[in-house]
Design an enzyme around this catalytic site. Structure first.
Site, short mmCIF file in Angstrom:
data_model
loop_
_atom_site.label_atom_id
_atom_site.label_comp_id
_atom_site.label_asym_id
_atom_site.label_seq_id
_atom_site.Cartn_x
_atom_site.Cartn_y
_atom_site.Cartn_z
N PRO A 134 0.85 -1.20 0.00
CA PRO A 134 0.00 0.00 0.00
C PRO A 134 0.88 1.24 0.00
CG PRO A 134 0.07 -0.99 2.19
CD PRO A 134 0.87 -1.88 1.29
N MET A 135 0.72 2.07 -1.02
CA MET A 135 1.57 3.26 -1.16
C MET A 135 0.69 4.48 -1.39
SD MET A 135 4.66 1.74 -3.54
CE MET A 135 3.54 0.82 -4.64
N CYS A 163 4.23 3.38 8.64
CA CYS A 163 4.48 4.61 7.90
C CYS A 163 5.39 5.53 8.71
CB CYS A 163 3.18 5.33 7.58
SG CYS A 163 3.44 6.84 6.62
N LYS A 168 1.03 -4.33 9.05
CA LYS A 168 2.31 -4.00 8.42
C LYS A 168 3.08 -3.07 9.34
CE LYS A 168 4.45 -2.49 4.09
NZ LYS A 168 5.30 -1.35 4.48
N ASN A 217 9.39 -7.22 3.45
CA ASN A 217 9.26 -6.04 2.60
C ASN A 217 10.52 -5.20 2.72
OD1 ASN A 217 7.60 -2.89 2.92
ND2 ASN A 217 7.98 -3.91 1.00
N ARG A 257 8.18 0.13 -4.12
CA ARG A 257 8.72 1.09 -5.08
C ARG A 257 9.16 0.46 -6.40
NH1 ARG A 257 13.13 3.89 -1.38
NH2 ARG A 257 13.10 1.82 -0.43
#
Length: 329
Positions: free
Chosen positions: A18-19, A102, A141, A204, A229
């Site tokens: 998720p970005m 994040c 995450k 990740n 990315r």
């Protein structure tokens, strides 16, 4: 097979990270078409969702062909996160994911995202509130820890598993690192080796090639990898990894025609979902990535990111395909 609650995934699944401002439905569509096994929405602010903010609500949009798909939430208040999980559940995703990773200031400095790595008891309470608020599988995450002195993800994994999460994705950096330096997967491997851990562990960070994906699978024993990315402008990476895992050989690199075709698909979906004005504008962040490495591309990029005409964009893409013949690339 790998299971997340009642969700069945192939052995060694490939997850799309998720970005924010990237993994919207148009981008997810091209990644799904190129082999992503599990995808997530952009992260959604619990406070924004509770306030019925338009941008947060729009991020709940999911489509049947995307399944399995998770809605990712973040926030700093335990009760609000629980209420937000109820709202997200009504959008009918396959799972709910909580963002405790994040690192950006406007998230972490407000007590959300990676900030919860500094308050594990609160993280546990928040996760439990989300688990109780939904019938869907809940996943998390996160990162290794806040900094090098507080790499507490081992404790996080055990405590969150004990209150009911069904999978854990770990980014191999601390919050302080942000996205700098190399991701360290050593601790991820230790958590996977912990006999107490029974849920899937996904790694990740820095997965940017088929070789690295398979190397990390074998070295650290993770159940799957999440790719972020490296998929931007190159959604083919998922199928490339799968092909390499099956055959030990590389697929041919995408041609300029392939790049133009997928870029056009992405553009068209962006316009359908966001409307022409916003769809055209927000696609500008993607053109340089789709055509990365092409010689003397700067003039084309300048034209792509300045035109407001869909017809002109189509003509520019046609021109790129015609002018970059294989012999010149």
């Amino acid at each position: 097979m790998i299971h997340i609650g009642n969700i069945q995934l192939p052995d060694f699944p490939l997850l799309l990270a998720p970005m924010e401002d990237v993994s919207d439905p148009p981008f997810r569509a091209v990644c799904k078409a190129n082999g992503a096994d599990l995808m997530y929405t952009e992260f959604i602010s619990s406070e924004g969702l509770i306030r019925d903010a338009a941008k947060s609500v729009q991020k709940l949009d999911i489509f049947e062909y995307e399944r399995p798909i998770g809605i990712q939430l973040f926030g700093s208040d335990v009760e609000t996160m629980g209420a937000c999980a109820e709202i997200a559940t009504r959008a009918n995703p396959d799972l709910i994911d909580i963002n405790y990773g994040c690192p950006v200031k406007n998230v972490a400095c407000r007590g959300a995202g990676a900030a919860l790595l500094q308050d594990i008891p609160k993280m546990v309470r928040m996760t439990e509130a989300v688990v109780k608020a939904t019938h869907l599988p809940v996943t998390v995450k996160t990162r290794l820890g806040w900094d090098d002195n507080t790499k507490n993800v081992g404790e996080v994994a055990e405590r969150l598993q004990d209150i009911g999460i069904k999978a854990l994705t770990i980014h191999g950096r601390t919050r302080v690192q942000m996205y700098k330096g190399n991701a360290d997967w050593t601790l991820i491997g230790r958590i996977k080796d912990n006999p107490r851990i029974q849920i899937p562990i996904f790694g990740n960070g820095d997965i940017d090639s088929p070789e690295k994906a398979l190397e990390y699978k074998n070295r650290y024993g993770v159940d799957g990898v999440m790719i972020g990315r490296a998929s931007i402008g190159h959604p083919w990476i998922f199928d490339e990894i799968k092909h390499y895992a099956r055959t030990g050989e590389h697929r041919p690199a995408p041609t300029v025609a392939d790049r133009v075709a997928v870029c056009r698909q992405h553009l068209d979906f962006s316009i359908r979902w966001k409307g022409e004005i916003v769809g055209l504008f927000e696609m500008r962040r993607h053109y340089a990535n789709y055509f990365k490495g092409l010689p003397d591309f700067k003039p084309y990029r300048s034209r792509l990111v300045t035109t407001d005409s869909y017809a002109e964009l189509g003509a520019i893409l046609d021109e790129i395909q015609e002018n970059y013949i294989p012999e010149l690339v």
